[in-house]
Design a protein around this motif. Sequence first.
Motif, PDB file in Angstrom:
ATOM      1  N   ASN A 102       0.831  -1.198   0.000  1.00 46.89           N
ATOM      2  CA  ASN A 102       0.000   0.000   0.000  1.00 46.89           C
ATOM      3  C   ASN A 102       0.874   1.259   0.000  1.00 46.89           C
ATOM      4  N   GLY A 119     -10.305  11.547  -9.550  1.00 49.16           N
ATOM      5  CA  GLY A 119      -9.390  11.282  -8.442  1.00 49.16           C
ATOM      6  C   GLY A 119      -9.983  11.564  -7.088  1.00 49.16           C
ATOM      7  N   LYS A 136      -2.927  12.057  -4.698  1.00 48.38           N
ATOM      8  CA  LYS A 136      -4.137  11.851  -5.491  1.00 48.38           C
ATOM      9  C   LYS A 136      -4.181  10.394  -5.935  1.00 48.38           C
ATOM     10  N   LYS A 137      -5.301   9.772  -5.706  1.00 44.87           N
ATOM     11  CA  LYS A 137      -5.455   8.372  -6.116  1.00 44.87           C
ATOM     12  C   LYS A 137      -6.367   8.299  -7.340  1.00 44.87           C
ATOM     13  N   GLN A 139      -7.888   5.545 -10.375  1.00 41.08           N
ATOM     14  CA  GLN A 139      -7.973   4.149 -10.796  1.00 41.08           C
ATOM     15  C   GLN A 139      -7.275   3.937 -12.130  1.00 41.08           C
ATOM     16  N   ASP A 171      -6.306  -0.794  -4.522  1.00 41.86           N
ATOM     17  CA  ASP A 171      -7.309   0.238  -4.259  1.00 41.86           C
ATOM     18  C   ASP A 171      -7.740   0.171  -2.802  1.00 41.86           C
ATOM     19  N   SER A 174      -8.181   5.764   0.982  1.00 42.07           N
ATOM     20  CA  SER A 174      -7.041   6.563   1.427  1.00 42.07           C
ATOM     21  C   SER A 174      -7.379   7.434   2.629  1.00 42.07           C
ATOM     22  N   TYR A 186     -15.770   4.837  -6.674  1.00 45.79           N
ATOM     23  CA  TYR A 186     -14.797   3.988  -6.022  1.00 45.79           C
ATOM     24  C   TYR A 186     -15.259   2.576  -5.743  1.00 45.79           C
ATOM     25  N   CYS A 193      -4.538   1.088  -8.470  1.00 48.89           N
ATOM     26  CA  CYS A 193      -4.635   2.549  -8.472  1.00 48.89           C
ATOM     27  C   CYS A 193      -3.267   3.177  -8.617  1.00 48.89           C
ATOM     28  N   TYR A 195      -1.074   6.288  -7.345  1.00 52.51           N
ATOM     29  CA  TYR A 195      -1.024   7.255  -6.248  1.00 52.51           C
ATOM     30  C   TYR A 195       0.008   8.315  -6.618  1.00 52.51           C
TER      31      TYR A 195
END
Length: 387
Positions: A102, A119, A136-137, A139, A171, A174, A186, A193, A195
């Motif tokens: 992660n 995001g 910022k995450k 997909q 994923d 966060s 989501y 994902c 990041y």
Amino acid sequence: MEFCVKNRLKLEFKIISESGPPHDRVFTCQVSEGDKLLGKAEGKTKKSAELKAAKIALLVYGIRYQPNYISMLNEFSQRKKQDLNFVEESHLGPAHNPDFSNPMDEFRNPEKLGKGAYGNVVKVQNKIDDQFYAVKKVQVLDKKVLEEVKVLARLEHQNIVRYFNARLGPDIPSDSSESSSNSSEYSRGSGTCLYIQMELCENGSLKEWIKKRNLENRVNKSVGLEIFQQIIEGVRYIHSKKLIHRDLKPANILFTKEMIVKIGDFGLVTRMTGEEAKKALERTRGTGTPSYMAPEQKHNQYENEVDIYPLGLILFELLCIFRSEHERGNHWINVRQGEFPSGFEEQYPLEKRAIRQMLSHDPKKRPSAEELSRSFQTMKTLDSQTY
Ligand code: ATP
Ligand code: MG
């Protein structure tokens, strides 16, 4: 399928939906591994949707388990006699992410900053250097998602949000609000994902700034012009790199602690097609947020003038107060047609002329960022002499 058997992959492909008119069907294919959903993809035929879903699965699978997945992908690509053009190992390779851990493990105290169409952004503190960052995450639905970081990584300018690095990971919510929300974006969960770690803009976005200013009910012209000048400088730099931002709007313009303007959200910088622009327009209509997009962006043929059009609307908004969303909505349609609220011209004659030019329906009649930079510099000087 043959390839899956050979590599002992138990992937299941399923067409889960079909939509659109007969001449423009869109098929959605879902790929899963046992009961784990790996991703979904759309295509104009069942085959192309399946192929795209396979690409996602291989991307996820490769990153997770296979040290030699790039050669697997290429073998797959050759078999399909298609250039699937997979990203190079150095960007995604397991060497960078040995156990697909992660990426948020490096940080503490995540706090939600914002959520956009693509995001989800959180404020975090790095456990080692103690500094605060924004992560910022996004997909990974296809490799185009990686363009945002590829572009951001090569930009370096005072008015562009600073990039630190990017990682791929599972994923994982966060922040706590994400895990408790059942947001449609989501819950889809492709499994992988991106990041993106970037500079934290502590003072939020221009969208929030405008909202607050409207509540205070007072326009400060010189502050507005100062903000605008910095936006122009950022856009001038983007255009000098032969890029088009494509999504300039107050929510994508941020302020640092020192109130320096930073253009962010390069998510659409290279990937927006006319079709996607249309969808984005529909999305903004759905949310009731007026669009900043140039009229021609709905079509596939356009150039960097699409970034000048929103600048016209942004300058207008910097100089004009709307007391309600309803009032704003009404003026918006008129201004997009070149009609300004009464009194605006008397108060801001030079700015009105500039805004009209920026909003020209003929993109070629719009000034370039370079020209804007020069004329606003002059305007600022004139202003400071007058007052
Ligand atoms: P959009 O709906 O515009 O497509 P998006 O999902 O692409 O949005 P961003 O615009 O990059 O994502 O970020 C969403 C929001 O998160 C921004 O409007 C802003 O409020 C916040 N944000 C993004 N980056 C940062 C940052 N570096 N520092 C502080 N806040 C940020
Ligand atoms: Mg955004």
